[in-house]
Design a protein around this motif. Structure first.
Motif, PDB file in Angstrom:
ATOM      1  N   GLY A 127       0.790  -1.230   0.000  1.00  0.00           N
ATOM      2  CA  GLY A 127       0.000   0.000   0.000  1.00  0.00           C
ATOM      3  C   GLY A 127       0.821   1.278   0.000  1.00  0.00           C
ATOM      4  N   TRP A 128       2.028   1.240   0.558  1.00  0.00           N
ATOM      5  CA  TRP A 128       2.875   2.429   0.590  1.00  0.00           C
ATOM      6  C   TRP A 128       3.329   2.869  -0.802  1.00  0.00           C
ATOM      7  CZ3 TRP A 128       3.363   4.539   5.328  1.00  0.00           C
ATOM      8  CH2 TRP A 128       3.308   3.716   6.460  1.00  0.00           C
ATOM      9  N   GLN A 151       1.045  10.447   2.122  1.00  0.00           N
ATOM     10  CA  GLN A 151      -0.043  10.330   3.094  1.00  0.00           C
ATOM     11  C   GLN A 151      -0.730  11.698   3.240  1.00  0.00           C
ATOM     12  OE1 GLN A 151       3.370   9.399   4.506  1.00  0.00           O
ATOM     13  NE2 GLN A 151       3.071   7.642   3.187  1.00  0.00           N
ATOM     14  N   LEU A 152      -2.035  11.735   3.018  1.00  0.00           N
ATOM     15  CA  LEU A 152      -2.774  12.992   3.025  1.00  0.00           C
ATOM     16  C   LEU A 152      -3.487  13.235   4.346  1.00  0.00           C
ATOM     17  CD1 LEU A 152      -3.963  15.451   1.402  1.00  0.00           C
ATOM     18  CD2 LEU A 152      -5.906  13.957   0.873  1.00  0.00           C
ATOM     19  N   ALA A 153      -4.190  12.231   4.849  1.00  0.00           N
ATOM     20  CA  ALA A 153      -5.039  12.419   6.035  1.00  0.00           C
ATOM     21  C   ALA A 153      -5.348  11.070   6.665  1.00  0.00           C
ATOM     22  CB  ALA A 153      -6.339  13.114   5.635  1.00  0.00           C
ATOM     23  N   VAL A 154      -5.927  11.133   7.861  1.00  0.00           N
ATOM     24  CA  VAL A 154      -6.500   9.955   8.507  1.00  0.00           C
ATOM     25  C   VAL A 154      -8.014  10.035   8.308  1.00  0.00           C
ATOM     26  CG1 VAL A 154      -6.883   8.742  10.678  1.00  0.00           C
ATOM     27  CG2 VAL A 154      -4.646   9.765  10.193  1.00  0.00           C
ATOM     28  N   TRP A 155      -8.570   8.981   7.746  1.00  0.00           N
ATOM     29  CA  TRP A 155     -10.012   8.953   7.449  1.00  0.00           C
ATOM     30  C   TRP A 155     -10.712   8.053   8.457  1.00  0.00           C
ATOM     31  CZ3 TRP A 155     -12.436   4.996   3.769  1.00  0.00           C
ATOM     32  CH2 TRP A 155     -13.817   5.216   3.655  1.00  0.00           C
ATOM     33  N   GLN A 156     -11.758   8.605   9.096  1.00  0.00           N
ATOM     34  CA  GLN A 156     -12.559   7.835  10.047  1.00  0.00           C
ATOM     35  C   GLN A 156     -13.949   7.615   9.465  1.00  0.00           C
ATOM     36  OE1 GLN A 156     -12.546   8.928  14.304  1.00  0.00           O
ATOM     37  NE2 GLN A 156     -14.780   8.930  14.212  1.00  0.00           N
ATOM     38  N   SER A 157     -14.343   6.356   9.407  1.00  0.00           N
ATOM     39  CA  SER A 157     -15.673   6.014   8.904  1.00  0.00           C
ATOM     40  C   SER A 157     -16.117   4.719   9.567  1.00  0.00           C
ATOM     41  CB  SER A 157     -15.648   5.837   7.377  1.00  0.00           C
ATOM     42  OG  SER A 157     -16.933   5.528   6.876  1.00  0.00           O
ATOM     43  N   ALA A 158     -17.371   4.694  10.020  1.00  0.00           N
ATOM     44  CA  ALA A 158     -17.939   3.515  10.681  1.00  0.00           C
ATOM     45  C   ALA A 158     -17.067   3.048  11.848  1.00  0.00           C
ATOM     46  CB  ALA A 158     -18.135   2.382   9.675  1.00  0.00           C
ATOM     47  N   ARG A 161     -10.452   3.807  11.500  1.00  0.00           N
ATOM     48  CA  ARG A 161      -9.564   4.839  10.973  1.00  0.00           C
ATOM     49  C   ARG A 161      -8.525   4.220  10.043  1.00  0.00           C
ATOM     50  NH1 ARG A 161      -8.213   9.526  15.486  1.00  0.00           N
ATOM     51  NH2 ARG A 161     -10.393  10.063  15.967  1.00  0.00           N
ATOM     52  N   GLN A 162      -8.259   4.930   8.946  1.00  0.00           N
ATOM     53  CA  GLN A 162      -7.257   4.498   7.978  1.00  0.00           C
ATOM     54  C   GLN A 162      -6.491   5.720   7.473  1.00  0.00           C
ATOM     55  OE1 GLN A 162     -10.103   2.441   5.254  1.00  0.00           O
ATOM     56  NE2 GLN A 162      -8.688   0.725   5.405  1.00  0.00           N
ATOM     57  N   VAL A 163      -5.214   5.508   7.166  1.00  0.00           N
ATOM     58  CA  VAL A 163      -4.441   6.555   6.498  1.00  0.00           C
ATOM     59  C   VAL A 163      -4.757   6.495   5.011  1.00  0.00           C
ATOM     60  CG1 VAL A 163      -2.120   7.416   5.994  1.00  0.00           C
ATOM     61  CG2 VAL A 163      -2.623   6.414   8.230  1.00  0.00           C
ATOM     62  N   ILE A 164      -4.999   7.655   4.397  1.00  0.00           N
ATOM     63  CA  ILE A 164      -5.320   7.712   2.968  1.00  0.00           C
ATOM     64  C   ILE A 164      -4.306   8.580   2.235  1.00  0.00           C
ATOM     65  CG2 ILE A 164      -7.787   7.275   3.269  1.00  0.00           C
ATOM     66  CD1 ILE A 164      -8.254  10.299   2.927  1.00  0.00           C
ATOM     67  N   GLY A 168      -7.384   9.479  -2.053  1.00  0.00           N
ATOM     68  CA  GLY A 168      -8.392   8.939  -1.152  1.00  0.00           C
ATOM     69  C   GLY A 168      -8.286   7.438  -0.963  1.00  0.00           C
ATOM     70  N   ALA A 169      -7.253   6.822  -1.517  1.00  0.00           N
ATOM     71  CA  ALA A 169      -7.064   5.376  -1.376  1.00  0.00           C
ATOM     72  C   ALA A 169      -6.395   5.076  -0.038  1.00  0.00           C
ATOM     73  CB  ALA A 169      -6.216   4.834  -2.524  1.00  0.00           C
ATOM     74  N   ALA A 170      -6.861   4.025   0.611  1.00  0.00           N
ATOM     75  CA  ALA A 170      -6.313   3.649   1.910  1.00  0.00           C
ATOM     76  C   ALA A 170      -4.933   3.023   1.758  1.00  0.00           C
ATOM     77  CB  ALA A 170      -7.252   2.681   2.613  1.00  0.00           C
ATOM     78  N   ILE A 171      -4.082   3.229   2.768  1.00  0.00           N
ATOM     79  CA  ILE A 171      -2.771   2.594   2.857  1.00  0.00           C
ATOM     80  C   ILE A 171      -2.866   1.589   4.005  1.00  0.00           C
ATOM     81  CG2 ILE A 171      -0.300   2.964   3.199  1.00  0.00           C
ATOM     82  CD1 ILE A 171      -0.706   5.821   2.215  1.00  0.00           C
ATOM     83  N   PRO A 172      -3.173   0.326   3.713  1.00  0.00           N
ATOM     84  CA  PRO A 172      -3.496  -0.635   4.776  1.00  0.00           C
ATOM     85  C   PRO A 172      -2.373  -0.827   5.786  1.00  0.00           C
ATOM     86  CG  PRO A 172      -4.101  -1.502   2.611  1.00  0.00           C
ATOM     87  CD  PRO A 172      -3.300  -0.271   2.375  1.00  0.00           C
ATOM     88  N   GLU A 173      -1.114  -0.747   5.334  1.00  0.00           N
ATOM     89  CA  GLU A 173       0.000  -1.018   6.240  1.00  0.00           C
ATOM     90  C   GLU A 173       0.276   0.132   7.211  1.00  0.00           C
ATOM     91  OE1 GLU A 173       0.579  -3.158   2.336  1.00  0.00           O
ATOM     92  OE2 GLU A 173       0.121  -1.110   2.961  1.00  0.00           O
TER      93      GLU A 173
END
Length: 295
Positions: A127-128, A151-158, A161-164, A168-173
Motif C-alpha cells: 500500500g505504501w 499520506q494525506l489524512a486519517v479517514w474515520q468512517s464507521a 480509521r485508515q491513512v489515505i 483517497g485510497a487507503a494505505i493498509p500497512e
C-alpha cells in the motif's frame, strides 16, 4: 653471445614480450577453476543456444532451457553473482520493512535467476508504493527504487480509521496512531473529497491550524470542528470563497481568536455566528458578528 642471454629458463622477457606475458597472466583462470568472467560468457552463450532451442522445439525446449538457465545461475552464484545487498531508495523507514517483506528475497539468492518483473509486482502490491523500479547491480546487489504514496489524512468512517493518500485510497500497512500530525477527515465520502478541501485550507494556515476534524455532511459539504469546540459550516458549492471570506474577517476582527459556538457560511450573502454565550447573531463579511442579526 653475452652471458645475460645464456640464462635459459632463468631469463625474464623484456619489452613487448613482457607486456604480452603480463596480459596472458591477467587473462588466465584462477587455479581453482574458471573465472567469473568466463562463466558469464559461457552463460550468455548457453542462453542464446536455449533461445534457439525454444524457437525450434516449443514448450519442451522452454522447459529444457529453464533447467539450463537455473544451472547457469547456480554456477554464477558460486562465482560471486549472488544476492548480498538490497538497497531501498525513496521509501520511508515505516515503508521499507513492508517492501522488503513483500519482495521475498533472501541472502545468497542467485542474482541471475531472479525474475525482476515478479519482484516488482510483489512490491507494487504494498500500500505504501505508488511506483517501483527493480535493478540488478552486479555482482551482488539489488536496487529497489520506490516512489511512495503521499499520506494525506486519517479517514474515520464507521468507527474505523485508515491513512489515505491524495487520491483517497487507503494505505493498509500504515498505522493511524503513527500519523497523529495528519488532518482527520470523518464520514462517508470524506476520503475522496479530502484532497480538494485540504488544498484550500492549506492556503489559510491560520484557519487550518485550529481545525481538529473535517466532517463530511451528506456527502456534499463540510463542517470544520475546531480545537476550541466551535463549528464552521461550509457551503456545498464554492467552499473556497467561503474560506476566503472567513480568513479576511478573521484578520480584521480576530474572529477565530475570540471564538464562537457555530459559524454558518452556507449562505454566501450572510455570515451567521452563534457566540458561546448562546443566542444567534449574524454579520456581513465586513462587520464583526455582533453588528448584524439573522435567525
Amino acid at each position: 653471445m653475452p652471458a645475460a642471454m645464456r640464462g635459459g629458463s632463468s631469463a625474464r622477457p623484456t619489452g613487448q614480450g613482457a607486456a604480452q606475458s603480463a596480459a596472458r597472466g591477467r587473462g588466465a583462470a584462477p587455479a581453482g577453476g574458471p573465472s567469473a568472467a568466463a562463466i558469464l560468457l559461457a552463460a550468455l552463450a548457453v542462453i542464446l543456444a536455449a533461445l534457439v532451442l525454444i524457437l525450434a522445439t516449443g514448450g519442451r525446449g522452454a522447459r529444457m532451457a529453464q533447467a539450463v538457465r537455473t544451472d547457469i545461475a547456480q554456477r554464477l552464484a558460486a562465482s560471486g553473482f549472488r544476492l548480498d545487498n538490497v538497497r531501498v531508495k525513496g521509501a520511508s523507514p515505516l515503508a521499507t520493512g513492508d517492501i522488503l517483506k513483500a519482495a521475498g528475497l533472501y541472502k545468497g539468492q542467485p542474482l541471475a535467476d531472479m525474475d525482476l518483473d515478479v519482484i516488482r509486482q510483489r512490491i507494487e502490491s504494498v500500500g505504501w508504493v505508488h511506483d517501483v523500479r527493480v535493478v540488478r547491480l552486479l555482482p551482488d546487489t539489488l536496487l529497489i527504487q520506490v516512489v511512495e504514496r503521499r499520506q494525506l489524512a486519517v479517514w474515520q468512517s464507521a468507527g474505523q480509521r485508515q491513512v489515505i493518500d491524495v487520491r483517497g485510497a487507503a494505505i493498509p500497512e500504515a498505522d493511524p496512531a503513527q500519523f497523529a500530525g495528519l488532518p482527520l477527515v470523518v464520514g462517508a465520502g470524506a476520503d475522496k473529497a479530502a484532497a480538494a478541501i485540504l488544498l484550500e485550507l492549506s492556503r489559510r494556515p491560520s484557519v487550518l491550524s485550529q481545525v481538529e476534524a473535517l466532517v463530511r455532511v451528506d456527502q456534499r459539504r463540510w463542517d470544520l470542528r475546531l480545537r476550541s469546540g466551535g463549528l464552521i459550516q461550509l457551503p456545498a458549492l464554492d467552499e473556497a470563497a467561503a474560506l476566503r471570506r472567513l480568513d479576511e474577517l478573521d484578520r480584521t476582527s480576530g474572529l477565530m481568536r475570540i471564538g464562537f459556538e457555530r459559524l454558518d457560511l452556507r449562505d454566501p450573502a450572510v455570515m451567521a455566528v452563534r457566540p458561546r454565550t448562546g443566542g444567534a447573531v449574524a454579520a456581513s463579511p465586513e462587520l464583526p458578528p455582533e453588528a448584524a442579526s439573522k435567525g
